[in-house]
Write an enzyme that holds these catalytic residues in place. Structure first.
Site, PDB file in Angstrom:
ATOM      1  N   CYS A  88      53.691  27.460  11.775  1.00 60.54           N
ATOM      2  CA  CYS A  88      52.869  26.539  12.564  1.00 60.54           C
ATOM      3  C   CYS A  88      52.041  25.652  11.634  1.00 60.54           C
ATOM      4  O   CYS A  88      51.127  26.140  10.970  1.00 60.54           O
ATOM      5  CB  CYS A  88      51.950  27.329  13.494  1.00 60.54           C
ATOM      6  SG  CYS A  88      50.712  26.316  14.332  1.00 60.54           S
ATOM      7  N   TYR A  90      49.756  23.446  12.260  1.00 63.55           N
ATOM      8  CA  TYR A  90      48.344  23.381  12.654  1.00 63.55           C
ATOM      9  C   TYR A  90      47.595  24.609  12.122  1.00 63.55           C
ATOM     10  O   TYR A  90      46.458  24.498  11.667  1.00 63.55           O
ATOM     11  CB  TYR A  90      48.223  23.313  14.174  1.00 63.55           C
ATOM     12  CG  TYR A  90      48.871  22.093  14.776  1.00 63.55           C
ATOM     13  CD1 TYR A  90      48.177  20.883  14.875  1.00 63.55           C
ATOM     14  CD2 TYR A  90      50.178  22.125  15.243  1.00 63.55           C
ATOM     15  CE1 TYR A  90      48.768  19.758  15.414  1.00 63.55           C
ATOM     16  CE2 TYR A  90      50.787  20.991  15.787  1.00 63.55           C
ATOM     17  CZ  TYR A  90      50.077  19.822  15.860  1.00 63.55           C
ATOM     18  OH  TYR A  90      50.670  18.706  16.391  1.00 63.55           O
ATOM     19  N   CYS A  91      48.250  25.766  12.183  1.00 67.40           N
ATOM     20  CA  CYS A  91      47.643  26.994  11.663  1.00 67.40           C
ATOM     21  C   CYS A  91      47.425  26.904  10.158  1.00 67.40           C
ATOM     22  O   CYS A  91      46.379  27.323   9.645  1.00 67.40           O
ATOM     23  CB  CYS A  91      48.529  28.189  11.981  1.00 67.40           C
ATOM     24  SG  CYS A  91      48.778  28.499  13.743  1.00 67.40           S
ATOM     25  N   ASN A  92      48.403  26.359   9.443  1.00 66.69           N
ATOM     26  CA  ASN A  92      48.273  26.249   7.991  1.00 66.69           C
ATOM     27  C   ASN A  92      47.111  25.339   7.600  1.00 66.69           C
ATOM     28  O   ASN A  92      46.360  25.634   6.665  1.00 66.69           O
ATOM     29  CB  ASN A  92      49.582  25.748   7.388  1.00 66.69           C
ATOM     30  CG  ASN A  92      50.681  26.783   7.468  1.00 66.69           C
ATOM     31  OD1 ASN A  92      50.426  27.976   7.351  1.00 66.69           O
ATOM     32  ND2 ASN A  92      51.911  26.339   7.676  1.00 66.69           N
ATOM     33  N   LEU A  95      43.935  27.342   8.110  1.00 63.63           N
ATOM     34  CA  LEU A  95      43.732  28.324   7.041  1.00 63.63           C
ATOM     35  C   LEU A  95      43.207  27.652   5.772  1.00 63.63           C
ATOM     36  O   LEU A  95      42.329  28.191   5.092  1.00 63.63           O
ATOM     37  CB  LEU A  95      45.033  29.063   6.758  1.00 63.63           C
ATOM     38  CG  LEU A  95      45.547  29.991   7.861  1.00 63.63           C
ATOM     39  CD1 LEU A  95      46.927  30.539   7.487  1.00 63.63           C
ATOM     40  CD2 LEU A  95      44.580  31.123   8.140  1.00 63.63           C
TER      41      LEU A  95
END
Length: 223
Positions: A88, A90-92, A95
């Site tokens: 994903c 967006y998740c990276n 993070l």
């Protein structure tokens, strides 16, 4: 640039079908439909929120070492970031933003962990790809996400889309069920009470790391 501004810029390029994405709008429509339905069912409002007691958990890091929320809370407040997986974008980006803010969290004696249902090799990839120094924990079968009220089952039409896109969640997560957590961010006080909560069924929307600082400062004063 804020985290959300970066996410919005990526979303605009992705949904416009710009290279290297080249995604047809029919795919975008399916994603929009799934997000709208998840919003409409009200699950985000039923998830754990401010004032609730946070579920206690022990999860493994990518090297198989157990990480206990109870032990982390002995040191100070705990930040949890639930994310979907290394696949994903967006998740990276989230993070990476949390990594940049980590020194500010540490000044307030806070620990930070990120949780996803993916397997250890994929968690190692998350760490490596995003140059992370905080733990990535594997939530086997999404049990902790479920305890927080975040886990949901993908509708059949979205499963079909993911299969067409070669986004094989059962392989990523070592789980035959097509489930994911809604992205969420929590600050938990040392007594286990949730001091900050942001749960969004729209995976393209994420809170800024600094949004947690007031709760972290209150927790430090109360300690």
């Amino acid at each position: 640039m804020t985290l959300q501004a970066k996410l919005d810029a990526f979303k605009a390029d992705f949904e416009a079908g710009k290279p290297p994405y080249n995604v047809p709008y029919s795919v975008i429509e399916v994603m929009h439909r799934a997000t709208a339905e998840l919003k409409a069912n009200g699950q985000a409002e039923r998830a754990k929120g401010v004032g609730d007691k946070a579920p206690v958990f022990t999860l493994n890091d990518p090297d198989g070492n157990p990480v206990s929320s109870k032990e982390l809370l002995k040191k100070g407040p705990l930040i949890l970031s639930f994310y979907r997986g290394v696949w994903c974008p967006y998740c990276n980006m989230e993070l990476q933003a949390l990594q940049e803010a980590l020194p500010e969290f540490q000044k307030l004696s806070a620990s930070l962990v990120a949780i996803s249902p993916q397997t250890a090799p994929n968690s190692r990839k998350s760490t490596r790809q995003n140059n992370l120094t905080f733990p990535i924990l594997s939530d086997e079968k999404g049990k902790v996400g479920e305890a927080f009220g975040l886990k949901f089952k993908l509708p059949d039409y979205l499963v079909d889309l993911y299969k067409n896109l070669k986004n094989d969640l059962p392989s990523f997560n070592d789980d035959p069920e097509w489930t994911l957590p809604m992205p969420a961010r929590y600050v938990i006080g040392q007594d286990g009470t949730i001091l900050y909560a942001e749960v969004n069924p729209d995976y393209t929307r994420r809170p800024e790391p600094e949004d947690m600082l007031p709760a972290l400062k209150r927790a430090k004063i109360a300690a």
